[in-house]
Design an enzyme around this catalytic site. Structure first.
Site, mmCIF file in Angstrom:
data_model
loop_
_atom_site.group_PDB
_atom_site.id
_atom_site.type_symbol
_atom_site.label_atom_id
_atom_site.label_comp_id
_atom_site.label_asym_id
_atom_site.label_seq_id
_atom_site.Cartn_x
_atom_site.Cartn_y
_atom_site.Cartn_z
ATOM 1 N N GLU A 133 30.148 1.996 48.796
ATOM 2 C CA GLU A 133 28.706 2.217 48.655
ATOM 3 C C GLU A 133 28.488 3.603 49.246
ATOM 4 N N THR A 134 27.750 4.461 48.514
ATOM 5 C CA THR A 134 27.802 5.887 48.876
ATOM 6 C C THR A 134 26.459 6.554 49.164
ATOM 7 N N THR B 202 34.494 11.379 54.138
ATOM 8 C CA THR B 202 33.342 12.279 54.033
ATOM 9 C C THR B 202 33.140 13.102 55.301
ATOM 10 N N ASP B 203 32.543 14.266 55.116
ATOM 11 C CA ASP B 203 32.206 15.103 56.287
ATOM 12 C C ASP B 203 31.153 14.432 57.163
ATOM 13 N N GLU B 204 30.482 13.396 56.630
ATOM 14 C CA GLU B 204 29.410 12.758 57.401
ATOM 15 C C GLU B 204 29.926 12.024 58.631
ATOM 16 N N TYR C 165 25.783 4.345 56.498
ATOM 17 C CA TYR C 165 26.806 4.820 55.561
ATOM 18 C C TYR C 165 27.927 5.532 56.317
ATOM 19 N N ALA D 239 28.681 5.501 59.445
ATOM 20 C CA ALA D 239 29.368 4.621 60.399
ATOM 21 C C ALA D 239 30.397 3.756 59.665
ATOM 22 N N LYS E 27 31.921 4.509 56.792
ATOM 23 C CA LYS E 27 33.040 5.361 56.361
ATOM 24 C C LYS E 27 33.945 5.687 57.560
ATOM 25 N N ASN F 243 29.580 17.501 50.290
ATOM 26 C CA ASN F 243 28.791 17.046 49.118
ATOM 27 C C ASN F 243 29.358 17.585 47.813
ATOM 28 N N ASP G 175 10.298 12.464 55.496
ATOM 29 C CA ASP G 175 11.734 12.668 55.684
ATOM 30 C C ASP G 175 12.519 11.345 55.683
ATOM 31 N N HIS H 165 17.755 11.699 59.476
ATOM 32 C CA HIS H 165 18.326 12.682 58.536
ATOM 33 C C HIS H 165 19.220 13.696 59.262
HETATM 34 P P1 NAD Z 1 29.798 6.609 43.435
HETATM 35 O O1 NAD Z 1 28.715 5.881 44.139
HETATM 36 O O2 NAD Z 1 29.474 7.490 42.289
HETATM 37 O O3 NAD Z 1 30.899 5.569 42.915
HETATM 38 C C1 NAD Z 1 31.387 4.530 43.708
HETATM 39 C C2 NAD Z 1 32.234 3.638 42.799
HETATM 40 O O4 NAD Z 1 32.764 2.572 43.585
HETATM 41 C C3 NAD Z 1 31.434 2.991 41.662
HETATM 42 O O5 NAD Z 1 32.144 3.091 40.464
HETATM 43 C C4 NAD Z 1 31.288 1.534 42.104
HETATM 44 O O6 NAD Z 1 31.184 0.633 41.026
HETATM 45 C C5 NAD Z 1 32.579 1.356 42.886
HETATM 46 N N1 NAD Z 1 32.490 0.273 43.868
HETATM 47 C C6 NAD Z 1 31.508 0.060 44.793
HETATM 48 N N2 NAD Z 1 31.771 -1.045 45.506
HETATM 49 C C7 NAD Z 1 32.950 -1.537 45.043
HETATM 50 C C8 NAD Z 1 33.754 -2.646 45.393
HETATM 51 N N3 NAD Z 1 33.386 -3.496 46.367
HETATM 52 N N4 NAD Z 1 34.909 -2.841 44.728
HETATM 53 C C9 NAD Z 1 35.297 -1.997 43.726
HETATM 54 N N5 NAD Z 1 34.566 -0.945 43.346
HETATM 55 C C10 NAD Z 1 33.410 -0.707 44.003
HETATM 56 O O7 NAD Z 1 30.580 7.392 44.571
HETATM 57 P P2 NAD Z 1 31.131 8.891 44.635
HETATM 58 O O8 NAD Z 1 30.012 9.797 44.956
HETATM 59 O O9 NAD Z 1 32.000 9.136 43.476
HETATM 60 O O10 NAD Z 1 32.037 8.782 45.961
HETATM 61 C C11 NAD Z 1 33.384 8.337 45.851
HETATM 62 C C12 NAD Z 1 34.000 8.346 47.240
HETATM 63 O O11 NAD Z 1 33.928 9.655 47.779
HETATM 64 C C13 NAD Z 1 33.287 7.439 48.231
HETATM 65 O O12 NAD Z 1 34.260 6.841 49.047
HETATM 66 C C14 NAD Z 1 32.427 8.388 49.047
HETATM 67 O O13 NAD Z 1 32.206 7.897 50.343
HETATM 68 C C15 NAD Z 1 33.280 9.637 49.042
HETATM 69 N N6 NAD Z 1 32.569 10.925 49.149
HETATM 70 C C16 NAD Z 1 31.551 11.220 48.297
HETATM 71 C C17 NAD Z 1 30.965 12.480 48.358
HETATM 72 C C18 NAD Z 1 29.848 12.884 47.426
HETATM 73 O O14 NAD Z 1 29.271 13.960 47.606
HETATM 74 N N7 NAD Z 1 29.525 12.115 46.408
HETATM 75 C C19 NAD Z 1 31.410 13.426 49.299
HETATM 76 C C20 NAD Z 1 32.449 13.060 50.165
HETATM 77 C C21 NAD Z 1 33.040 11.813 50.069
HETATM 78 O O1 DAU Z 2 28.349 15.021 52.788
HETATM 79 C C1 DAU Z 2 29.025 14.166 51.923
HETATM 80 C C2 DAU Z 2 28.085 13.071 51.505
HETATM 81 O O2 DAU Z 2 27.158 13.684 50.607
HETATM 82 C C3 DAU Z 2 28.759 11.884 50.839
HETATM 83 O O3 DAU Z 2 29.609 11.270 51.750
HETATM 84 C C4 DAU Z 2 27.699 10.882 50.337
HETATM 85 O O4 DAU Z 2 28.322 9.828 49.632
HETATM 86 C C5 DAU Z 2 26.764 11.618 49.407
HETATM 87 O O5 DAU Z 2 25.729 10.751 49.011
HETATM 88 C C6 DAU Z 2 26.169 12.838 50.110
HETATM 89 O O6 DAU Z 2 25.267 12.440 51.173
HETATM 90 P P1 DAU Z 2 23.896 13.247 51.428
HETATM 91 O O7 DAU Z 2 22.974 12.376 52.167
HETATM 92 O O8 DAU Z 2 24.173 14.601 51.971
HETATM 93 O O9 DAU Z 2 23.458 13.443 49.872
HETATM 94 P P2 DAU Z 2 22.053 13.276 49.141
HETATM 95 O O10 DAU Z 2 22.279 13.783 47.753
HETATM 96 O O11 DAU Z 2 21.480 11.928 49.295
HETATM 97 O O12 DAU Z 2 21.138 14.294 49.916
HETATM 98 C C7 DAU Z 2 21.506 15.666 50.044
HETATM 99 C C8 DAU Z 2 20.409 16.368 50.823
HETATM 100 O O13 DAU Z 2 19.206 16.373 50.051
HETATM 101 C C9 DAU Z 2 20.078 15.685 52.132
HETATM 102 O O14 DAU Z 2 19.730 16.677 53.092
HETATM 103 C C10 DAU Z 2 18.842 14.847 51.788
HETATM 104 C C11 DAU Z 2 18.147 15.695 50.742
HETATM 105 N N1 DAU Z 2 17.367 14.954 49.725
HETATM 106 C C12 DAU Z 2 17.973 13.907 49.094
HETATM 107 C C13 DAU Z 2 17.310 13.194 48.134
HETATM 108 C C14 DAU Z 2 17.976 12.023 47.432
HETATM 109 C C15 DAU Z 2 16.077 15.344 49.387
HETATM 110 O O15 DAU Z 2 15.539 16.321 49.959
HETATM 111 N N2 DAU Z 2 15.428 14.630 48.430
HETATM 112 C C16 DAU Z 2 15.968 13.568 47.793
HETATM 113 O O16 DAU Z 2 15.287 12.961 46.936
#
Ligand code: NAD
Ligand code: DAU
Length: 345
Positions: A85-86, A126-128, A150, A152, A154, A179, A272, A276
């Protein structure tokens, strides 16, 4: 490493990574194992439907019997775990699903990898996990200081992965990415949300003062970094993956409007996100030393991403017009509008 199980491979980064593997390694076999939550989408993998090296299994990473069965049936030697869950905002209203999938699900995969003596387990993190970085940057030794459910979850997963290395000698690696932006990102995340809203002349909801900073990297670069760590990373080690430079959210929003030729009146400030994180900033010298550098800077990554969403309306319009998305958008965003902060940016 030849037979890959890509958990979460129907999501954003996972599906891009599947494409990367199939394009770069003619001899590999790729099994996507995905629960198909709201974020999983088989349209992301359409291009591979008829590729005999590719298979899809619908399953939950928390289901240990199904995980084992899939690993054995497909003779998997390597797991790359993207499943999670992301979305940070959702973790504030439904933390339990994050603990289940991100922590417990990771444990299930590790345990199966240990029992079946897999060649490699790689965790996408993730960098988070470093928490907000108000000054300087976080290297891989930086303390884990998570602030959202989230991050915590990860972090819990990362610590379990490292525990399996230390306690059982499981051959693991971890990458912590910043991101990502690019094709097939679900339009709840800020960049695809802002692009698709702007295309439709809808407001871009900016949280707080919009001065939060993120290191936005192109998803294809991230996939190359993961590949390098799988091939050349040291077992038991963590590698940060990012561009190493940050952009303010308001500047990202303005650039999207410029790229699409849309007016600044679409910027809409809203209340906000609780807790955040103000800024993330990765020190990427460890992965640079292995030979990886992000190919796209922020401007190039954003331009490519905007182009993709303009050219692939079929993909995101199906999601955004659905009842599930509409209900989420309404619940999450309605009634949060506030005046623009002063002075204007
Ligand atoms: P996403 O939300 O687009 O996709 C997550 C996928 O996992 C989906 O296909 C979902 O169906 C699947 N999934 C969720 N729960 C599941 C379960 N219990 N069993 C099997 N499949 C399940 O995510 P994303 O943005 O592609 O992120 C992928 C990975 O990268 C995550 O681990 C996330 O924490 C990490 N990450 C994401 C970002 C980002 O910016 N998106 C940055 C750094 C790390
Ligand atoms: O840093 C890596 C992480 O980046 C991943 O681990 C997460 O899975 C991914 O969701 C992402 O987290 P963020 O919280 O940084 O991403 P998000 O796109 O939700 O938000 C990016 C920034 O934009 C953040 O400062 C919040 C802001 N924001 C977000 C949304 C959805 C807005 O200002 N408006 C919005 O509607």
């Amino acid at each position: 490493m030849r037979n890959f199980l890509i958990t979460g491979g129907a999501g954003f980064i996972g599906s891009n990574y599947v494409t990367f593997l199939l394009e770069h390694y003619p001899d590999c076999r790729v099994v996507v194992y995905d629960k198909l939550t709201y974020a999983g989408n088989l349209n992301n993998l359409l291009a591979h439907k008829n590729d005999t090296r590719y298979a899809f299994v619908k399953g939950d990473i928390c289901d240990s019997a199904a995980v084992r069965e899939t690993l054995v049936a497909h003779q998997i030697d390597t797991i790359v775990n993207f499943a999670a869950e992301t979305h940070v905002d959702r973790s504030l209203s439904d933390a339990g699903s994050f603990v289940n999938t991100d922590v417990y699900g990771t444990f299930v995969l590790l345990e199966a990898a240990r029992e079946l003596k897999l060649e490699r387990y790689h965790q996408i993190s993730t960098d988070e996990v470093y928490g907000e970085i108000l000054t300087g940057s976080s290297n891989e030794e930086y303390p884990i200081q998570t602030r959202s459910p989230y991050s915590a979850s990860k972090a819990g997963a990362d610590l379990m992965v490292l525990a399996y290395f230390t306690s059982f000698g499981l051959p693991v690696t971890i990458t912590r990415g910043s991101n990502n932006i690019g094709p097939y990102q679900y339009p709840e995340k800020v960049v695809p949300l802002f692009i698709t809203n702007a295309i439709d002349d809808k407001p871009l909801p900016i949280y707080g003062d919009g001065l939060q900073m993120r290191d936005y990297q192109y998803v294809g670069d991230h996939c190359e970094g993961i590949d390098l760590v799988l091939r050349q990373g040291e077992l038991g080690q963590v590698y940060n993956l990012g561009t190493g430079s940050e952009t303010r959210n308001i500047d990202m929003a303005n650039l999207i409007l410029d790229l699409l030729g849309k007016p600044k009146t679409l910027l809409q400030y809203i209340t906000d996100r609780p807790g955040h994180d103000r800024r993330y900033a990765l020190d990427v010298r460890k992965i640079n030393a292995l030979g990886w550098h992000s190919r796209h800077d922020f401007a190039a990554a954003l331009e490519a991403t905007v182009r993709w969403y303009r050219e692939n309306e079929w993909w995101w319009r199906e999601i955004k017009s659905g009842a599930y998305y509409q209900a989420y958008y309404h619940t999450h965003y309605s009634g949060r509008e506030v005046a623009a902060p002063n002075p204007a940016h």
